[in-house]
Design a protein around this motif. Structure first.
Motif, PDB file in Angstrom:
ATOM      1  N   ALA A 178       0.858  -1.191   0.108  1.00 11.46           N
ATOM      2  CA  ALA A 178       0.061   0.133   0.173  1.00 11.46           C
ATOM      3  C   ALA A 178       0.861   1.107   0.004  1.00 11.46           C
ATOM      4  O   ALA A 178       2.062   1.276   0.482  1.00 11.46           O
ATOM      5  N   SER A 179       0.201   2.248  -0.515  1.00 10.88           N
ATOM      6  CA  SER A 179       1.098   3.568  -0.460  1.00 10.88           C
ATOM      7  C   SER A 179       0.284   4.653  -0.637  1.00 10.88           C
ATOM      8  O   SER A 179      -0.960   4.451  -0.849  1.00 10.88           O
ATOM      9  N   ALA A 180       0.786   5.777   0.048  1.00 10.94           N
ATOM     10  CA  ALA A 180       0.227   7.110  -0.267  1.00 10.94           C
ATOM     11  C   ALA A 180       1.143   8.213  -0.371  1.00 10.94           C
ATOM     12  O   ALA A 180       2.430   8.408  -0.033  1.00 10.94           O
ATOM     13  N   GLY A 181       0.492   9.408  -1.209  1.00 15.51           N
ATOM     14  CA  GLY A 181       1.455  10.259  -1.638  1.00 15.51           C
ATOM     15  C   GLY A 181       0.861  11.385  -2.346  1.00 15.51           C
ATOM     16  O   GLY A 181      -0.480  11.414  -2.163  1.00 15.51           O
ATOM     17  N   HIS A 182       1.546  11.878  -3.411  1.00 19.31           N
ATOM     18  CA  HIS A 182       0.844  12.964  -4.203  1.00 19.31           C
ATOM     19  C   HIS A 182       1.418  12.540  -5.807  1.00 19.31           C
ATOM     20  O   HIS A 182       2.228  12.063  -6.122  1.00 19.31           O
ATOM     21  N   TRP A 183       0.378  12.752  -6.589  1.00 19.53           N
ATOM     22  CA  TRP A 183       0.533  13.076  -7.797  1.00 19.53           C
ATOM     23  C   TRP A 183       0.336  14.369  -8.308  1.00 19.53           C
ATOM     24  O   TRP A 183      -0.996  14.727  -8.599  1.00 19.53           O
ATOM     25  N   GLY A 184       1.335  14.968  -8.673  1.00 17.36           N
ATOM     26  CA  GLY A 184       1.224  16.451  -8.835  1.00 17.36           C
ATOM     27  C   GLY A 184       0.643  17.155  -7.742  1.00 17.36           C
ATOM     28  O   GLY A 184       1.134  16.944  -6.543  1.00 17.36           O
ATOM     29  N   ARG A 185      -0.677  17.794  -7.958  1.00 18.08           N
ATOM     30  CA  ARG A 185      -1.164  18.366  -6.699  1.00 18.08           C
ATOM     31  C   ARG A 185      -2.193  17.670  -6.051  1.00 18.08           C
ATOM     32  O   ARG A 185      -2.636  18.118  -4.888  1.00 18.08           O
ATOM     33  N   TYR A 186      -2.228  16.319  -6.542  1.00 19.76           N
ATOM     34  CA  TYR A 186      -3.409  15.741  -5.755  1.00 19.76           C
ATOM     35  C   TYR A 186      -2.969  14.429  -4.977  1.00 19.76           C
ATOM     36  O   TYR A 186      -1.972  13.694  -5.362  1.00 19.76           O
ATOM     37  N   ARG A 187      -3.651  14.348  -3.884  1.00 23.73           N
ATOM     38  CA  ARG A 187      -3.171  13.108  -2.769  1.00 23.73           C
ATOM     39  C   ARG A 187      -4.162  11.885  -3.326  1.00 23.73           C
ATOM     40  O   ARG A 187      -5.054  12.020  -3.674  1.00 23.73           O
ATOM     41  N   TYR A 188      -3.116  10.953  -3.155  1.00 18.94           N
ATOM     42  CA  TYR A 188      -3.821   9.585  -3.544  1.00 18.94           C
ATOM     43  C   TYR A 188      -3.421   8.603  -2.505  1.00 18.94           C
ATOM     44  O   TYR A 188      -2.653   8.638  -1.745  1.00 18.94           O
ATOM     45  N   LEU A 189      -4.402   7.639  -2.470  1.00 23.22           N
ATOM     46  CA  LEU A 189      -4.185   6.580  -1.698  1.00 23.22           C
ATOM     47  C   LEU A 189      -4.357   5.078  -2.625  1.00 23.22           C
ATOM     48  O   LEU A 189      -5.222   5.065  -3.164  1.00 23.22           O
ATOM     49  N   ASP A 190      -3.343   4.307  -2.584  1.00 20.21           N
ATOM     50  CA  ASP A 190      -3.297   2.967  -3.340  1.00 20.21           C
ATOM     51  C   ASP A 190      -3.233   1.872  -2.199  1.00 20.21           C
ATOM     52  O   ASP A 190      -1.947   1.826  -1.532  1.00 20.21           O
ATOM     53  N   ILE A 191      -4.100   0.979  -2.279  1.00 18.23           N
ATOM     54  CA  ILE A 191      -4.391   0.187  -1.332  1.00 18.23           C
ATOM     55  C   ILE A 191      -4.012  -1.100  -2.207  1.00 18.23           C
ATOM     56  O   ILE A 191      -4.690  -1.468  -3.373  1.00 18.23           O
TER      57      ILE A 191
END
Length: 408
Positions: A178-191
């Motif tokens: 799992a990971s969380a971070g930023h794609w450009g200006r957008y926060r993302y959550l990948d599970i």
């Protein structure tokens, strides 16, 4: 060490480990820091450098653990290293604009052959230009809010419990991660959907809370400045450095070696500070989901490589939620002595370039979390089943991916 390799020379307890790995003592952890060239992948291209880096990393792992295990709040720790990292990143990130400005000036005003040098600097600036991510990666399966209201309700409760903002994009991937971070200006959550499906209800909250923790724990690895500097130095060391070696041979080493050393320093500083961020994320997860839930999550991660083989042995590749949970239980059984596995992770996962602390140290940190504190977010079995029903289309995608064995 005793000649029979059976007992510890420090405490006389029986040793663990199977040849050719160096044995260690489970009781006092004698010899656990020893480098195992058969289990630890080479990172620096030289056995002596790998051995030295492993010894330093093992010591730093222990130092970070001891420093944070007694600290009530680790957010402000490591300021010196973080400051040095940001200064280095700012200098490196400025190389591209400086090359562009300097090259343009030389082309416009330089006499003789100077414009050619300016053209080379402009071309270097083009090579080092920032590259923005466009669109979603192919491996990311986005989950719209309207398709999974119960799932989003759990996300919002967990975000509130950790003090984190909701990500703009939420989705799954076919990984045990799992990971969380930023794609450009957008926060993302990948599970990772296999990991999510294999976990019991409450450890799922711990997984979400850990990832939400990265939005509030000042993780420098996700900063655009750090990412830009890392990409710039990697490009210089790889593309430019390789070209210089091909053209000038050994005479290019005075330029190439400092580039590689700077890249290594940037990576080491970033990853060591990232380990502090991982511990803090675990701490936030323990507050939100409870210490036992974090322990269960980390224990499954400890045997994560057993998860997919266990699924194959049980149900082939059906990849239904209940199959993954059964595979998770079986993976824990196949993991052998979990205490020895935890200790061994301290050796095999010690690295200056590791993105996470060894799972064994994270388990010990979670065990030190104050007991008896009620979790802020509770996920019951009925709610977990309702969420799984909402996520049926994504489980179908996982089933198709499992049939192709594309994630293995």
């Amino acid at each position: 060490m005793n000649r029979d390799h059976q007992t510890c020379p420090r405490c006389s307890a029986g040793l663990a480990g199977h040849p050719p790995e160096p044995p260690w003592c489970p009781a006092c952890e004698w010899n656990l820091a020893r480098y195992d060239r058969f289990a630890v992948a080479s990172e620096w291209g030289n056995r002596q450098l790998d051995r030295l880096a492993h010894r330093v990393a093992f010591g730093l792992d222990g130092l970070t653990f001891r420093r944070l295990s007694g600290a009530p709040d680790a957010r402000r720790g490591g300021r010196a290293g973080r400051g040095l990292l940001l200064v280095l990143c700012a200098l490196v990130a400025a190389l591209g604009p400086a090359a562009l400005l300097g090259g343009g000036w030389l082309i416009a005003a330089g006499p003789g052959a100077t414009p050619y040098l300016g053209l080379a600097l402009v071309l270097l600036a083009v090579v080092l230009r920032p590259r923005l991510r466009r669109g979603r990666p192919d491996w990311f399966w986005e989950v719209p809010r309207e398709a999974a209201p119960a799932f989003y309700a759990l996300l919002e409760r967990t975000a509130a419990a950790t003090g984190a903002p909701m990500p703009a994009v939420v989705g799954f991937s076919a990984t045990v991660n799992a990971s969380a971070g930023h794609w450009g200006r957008y926060r993302y959550l990948d599970i990772g959907l296999p990991l999510w499906a294999a976990l019991p209800a409450q450890p799922r909250v711990a997984l979400l809370a850990h990832e939400f923790g990265h939005f509030v724990n000042h993780d420098v690895r996700d900063r655009r400045l750090v990412a830009t500097a890392r990409r710039t130095l990697a490009t210089l060391a790889d593309t430019v450095g390789r070209t210089l070696l091909r053209v000038f041979g050994p005479f290019a080493l005075p330029v190439v070696l400092p580039l590689n050393a700077a890249l290594a320093l940037l990576l080491v500083l970033g990853q060591r500070d990232g380990q502090r961020a991982e511990y803090l994320a675990d701490r936030l997860a323990a507050d939100a989901a409870g210490g036992p839930a974090v322990g269960a999550l980390l224990t499954l991660l400890l045997v994560g490589e057993e998860l997919i083989p266990a699924l194959r042995a049980i149900r082939g590749r059906a990849a239904r939620p209940e199959d993954w949970r059964t595979a998770g239980v079986q993976a824990l059984r196949n993991g052998g002595d979990l205490r020895l596995r935890e200790q061994r992770s301290l050796r095999t996962e010690a690295s200056l370039l590791a993105t996470h602390p060894p799972v064994g140290r994270r388990l010990r940190m979670a065990a030190a979390h104050p007991a008896g504190r009620a979790p802020a977010v509770v996920l019951g079995e009925a709610e977990a089943e309702r969420i799984d029903a909402e996520l049926a289309p994504w489980y179908d995608r996982l089933r198709a991916r499992a049939a192709e064995a594309a994630y293995i």
